[in-house]
Design a protein around this motif. Sequence first.
Motif, PDB file in Angstrom:
ATOM      1  N   THR A  59       0.969  -1.303  -0.018  1.00 42.93           N
ATOM      2  CA  THR A  59       0.069  -0.051   0.170  1.00 42.93           C
ATOM      3  C   THR A  59       0.689   1.184  -0.147  1.00 42.93           C
ATOM      4  O   THR A  59       0.356   2.602  -0.135  1.00 42.93           O
ATOM      5  N   ASN A  60       2.487   1.282   0.189  1.00 44.13           N
ATOM      6  CA  ASN A  60       3.010   2.363   0.317  1.00 44.13           C
ATOM      7  C   ASN A  60       3.843   3.236  -1.266  1.00 44.13           C
ATOM      8  O   ASN A  60       4.721   2.935  -1.318  1.00 44.13           O
ATOM      9  N   THR A  61       2.579   2.464  -2.186  1.00 46.78           N
ATOM     10  CA  THR A  61       3.743   3.216  -3.756  1.00 46.78           C
ATOM     11  C   THR A  61       3.237   4.236  -3.793  1.00 46.78           C
ATOM     12  O   THR A  61       2.183   5.133  -3.153  1.00 46.78           O
ATOM     13  N   ASP A  97      -2.526  -5.826  -7.491  1.00 44.44           N
ATOM     14  CA  ASP A  97      -2.716  -4.430  -6.580  1.00 44.44           C
ATOM     15  C   ASP A  97      -1.929  -3.654  -8.017  1.00 44.44           C
ATOM     16  O   ASP A  97      -2.032  -2.266  -7.993  1.00 44.44           O
ATOM     17  N   ASN A 101      -2.963  -0.110  -9.933  1.00 45.62           N
ATOM     18  CA  ASN A 101      -1.859   1.172 -10.457  1.00 45.62           C
ATOM     19  C   ASN A 101      -2.456   1.541 -11.103  1.00 45.62           C
ATOM     20  O   ASN A 101      -2.107   1.945 -12.057  1.00 45.62           O
ATOM     21  N   ALA A 134     -10.224   0.183  -4.592  1.00 41.37           N
ATOM     22  CA  ALA A 134      -9.162   0.824  -3.251  1.00 41.37           C
ATOM     23  C   ALA A 134      -8.055   1.531  -3.768  1.00 41.37           C
ATOM     24  O   ALA A 134      -7.843   2.940  -3.125  1.00 41.37           O
ATOM     25  N   VAL A 135      -7.930   1.591  -5.116  1.00 42.69           N
ATOM     26  CA  VAL A 135      -6.513   1.915  -5.881  1.00 42.69           C
ATOM     27  C   VAL A 135      -7.169   3.858  -5.645  1.00 42.69           C
ATOM     28  O   VAL A 135      -6.338   4.754  -5.572  1.00 42.69           O
ATOM     29  N   ARG A 138      -5.985   5.886  -2.882  1.00 47.50           N
ATOM     30  CA  ARG A 138      -4.681   6.257  -2.877  1.00 47.50           C
ATOM     31  C   ARG A 138      -4.394   7.391  -3.886  1.00 47.50           C
ATOM     32  O   ARG A 138      -3.298   7.695  -3.339  1.00 47.50           O
ATOM     33  N   LEU A 139      -4.514   7.108  -4.985  1.00 48.07           N
ATOM     34  CA  LEU A 139      -4.241   8.068  -6.237  1.00 48.07           C
ATOM     35  C   LEU A 139      -4.251   9.218  -6.276  1.00 48.07           C
ATOM     36  O   LEU A 139      -3.359  10.500  -5.694  1.00 48.07           O
ATOM     37  N   LYS A 141      -5.289  10.607  -2.431  1.00 49.37           N
ATOM     38  CA  LYS A 141      -4.101  11.217  -1.545  1.00 49.37           C
ATOM     39  C   LYS A 141      -2.440  11.728  -1.808  1.00 49.37           C
ATOM     40  O   LYS A 141      -1.937  11.879  -0.960  1.00 49.37           O
ATOM     41  N   ALA A 142      -1.821  10.702  -2.988  1.00 52.10           N
ATOM     42  CA  ALA A 142      -0.588  10.716  -2.921  1.00 52.10           C
ATOM     43  C   ALA A 142      -0.638  12.039  -3.851  1.00 52.10           C
ATOM     44  O   ALA A 142       0.556  12.883  -3.738  1.00 52.10           O
TER      45      ALA A 142
END
Length: 153
Positions: A59-61, A97, A101, A134-135, A138-139, A141-142
Amino acid sequence: MEMISPKAALGIAAGVCGTLFLGYCIYFDQKRHNDPEFKKKLRERRRVKKSAGGGGKRTNTVFPDMKDHEAVQKFFLQEIQLGEELLAAGDLENGVDHLGNAVAVCGQPNDLLQVLQQTLQPQVFHLLIQRLPAVAPRLMKAQSAPMQEDDVE
């Protein structure tokens, strides 16, 4: 003088070829193991493989800056390659995963999903579809962290 039958000659030739091949394999295996760089290369290869397929979900991509087209393209290709390698190695979780991404940063995700649907096994593709929601957070947030830094300037 007695003639050797063709079957016997063929058997002898096959035995000689097999022995030569076995000797060739043993010679180069010894040469490889005696190479001073062999152990370094082997450790490096194992370290890279372990870090790529390490335990648990990844999860730390670190997503690239979506404004930098070259970085996005490089990230996309890297994630596709890593996803395929992990799937081939049997690591479905991490492979899916990474493919997720790649889909998240892809300019035309529908086209990519159609290609993946045709190339992946059905259960792997369904797992990918389940992971896609779920991806996106994360995108986002990044991408929101660098934007806040840009707004401060």
